[in-house]
Motif scaffolding. Sequence first.
Motif, PDB file in Angstrom:
ATOM      1  N   UNK A 172       0.953  -1.131  -0.079  1.00 50.59           N
ATOM      2  CA  UNK A 172       0.143   0.019   0.083  1.00 50.59           C
ATOM      3  C   UNK A 172       0.629   1.076   0.107  1.00 50.59           C
ATOM      4  N   UNK A 173       1.879   1.326  -0.943  1.00 56.88           N
ATOM      5  CA  UNK A 173       2.679   2.227  -1.102  1.00 56.88           C
ATOM      6  C   UNK A 173       3.708   2.563  -0.044  1.00 56.88           C
ATOM      7  N   UNK A 174       3.687   2.571   1.027  1.00 57.42           N
ATOM      8  CA  UNK A 174       4.416   2.715   2.256  1.00 57.42           C
ATOM      9  C   UNK A 174       4.312   2.133   3.533  1.00 57.42           C
ATOM     10  N   UNK A 175       3.360   1.212   3.786  1.00 54.31           N
ATOM     11  CA  UNK A 175       3.066   0.478   4.955  1.00 54.31           C
ATOM     12  C   UNK A 175       4.213  -0.780   4.864  1.00 54.31           C
ATOM     13  N   UNK A 176       4.560  -1.312   6.294  1.00 53.81           N
ATOM     14  CA  UNK A 176       5.504  -2.168   6.251  1.00 53.81           C
ATOM     15  C   UNK A 176       4.651  -3.327   7.194  1.00 53.81           C
ATOM     16  N   UNK A 177       4.742  -4.583   6.880  1.00 53.13           N
ATOM     17  CA  UNK A 177       4.025  -5.370   7.668  1.00 53.13           C
ATOM     18  C   UNK A 177       4.664  -6.864   7.501  1.00 53.13           C
ATOM     19  N   UNK A 178       4.255  -7.934   8.230  1.00 53.10           N
ATOM     20  CA  UNK A 178       4.721  -9.118   8.402  1.00 53.10           C
ATOM     21  C   UNK A 178       3.737 -10.263   7.828  1.00 53.10           C
ATOM     22  N   UNK A 179       4.335 -11.226   7.069  1.00 53.83           N
ATOM     23  CA  UNK A 179       3.303 -12.209   6.414  1.00 53.83           C
ATOM     24  C   UNK A 179       3.078 -13.085   7.332  1.00 53.83           C
ATOM     25  N   UNK A 180       1.793 -13.563   7.848  1.00 53.03           N
ATOM     26  CA  UNK A 180       1.479 -14.619   8.516  1.00 53.03           C
ATOM     27  C   UNK A 180      -0.057 -15.206   8.150  1.00 53.03           C
ATOM     28  N   UNK A 181       0.152 -16.314   7.893  1.00 49.28           N
ATOM     29  CA  UNK A 181      -1.017 -17.122   7.277  1.00 49.28           C
ATOM     30  C   UNK A 181      -1.701 -16.498   6.026  1.00 49.28           C
ATOM     31  N   UNK A 182      -1.069 -16.281   5.409  1.00 44.78           N
ATOM     32  CA  UNK A 182      -1.540 -15.738   3.912  1.00 44.78           C
ATOM     33  C   UNK A 182      -2.207 -14.039   4.149  1.00 44.78           C
ATOM     34  N   UNK A 183      -1.698 -13.486   5.168  1.00 43.88           N
ATOM     35  CA  UNK A 183      -2.099 -12.268   5.455  1.00 43.88           C
ATOM     36  C   UNK A 183      -0.932 -11.189   5.965  1.00 43.88           C
TER      37      UNK A 183
END
Length: 110
Positions: free
Chosen positions: A7-18
């Motif tokens: 989403x342009x500039x959000x950072x996240x971790x992948x877990x359970x296909x999310x």
Amino acid sequence: MRWVTYATDRVGVIGEHRIHPVAPGVSWVELIGWGAEELRVTGEAALASAAQTVLLAEARLGAPIACPPSVRNCLCFLDHMRNCREPDPAAAPDLDQMTLMAMMAGRALS
């Protein structure tokens, strides 16, 4: 852990296909600067958070670090100074002095 930018500039971790987001406004450069332990803690907190997740298949992924900071190799400067010295050796600093300066600059970066 698998990390993404979405989403342009959000950072996240992948877990359970999310994608589980970290706090808004936190960049990859900041996360890396915090060190490995804080990166692990932040990732675990994101996975455990009740924050809204995004399906990985529906997310618009971006470059991990959109605008990476510049890192310069101080030894290139030494080569530059050697080339500048060629036309008039008397006008340039001594090569041993330049080598020492480049080595000290390299230590300052590490």
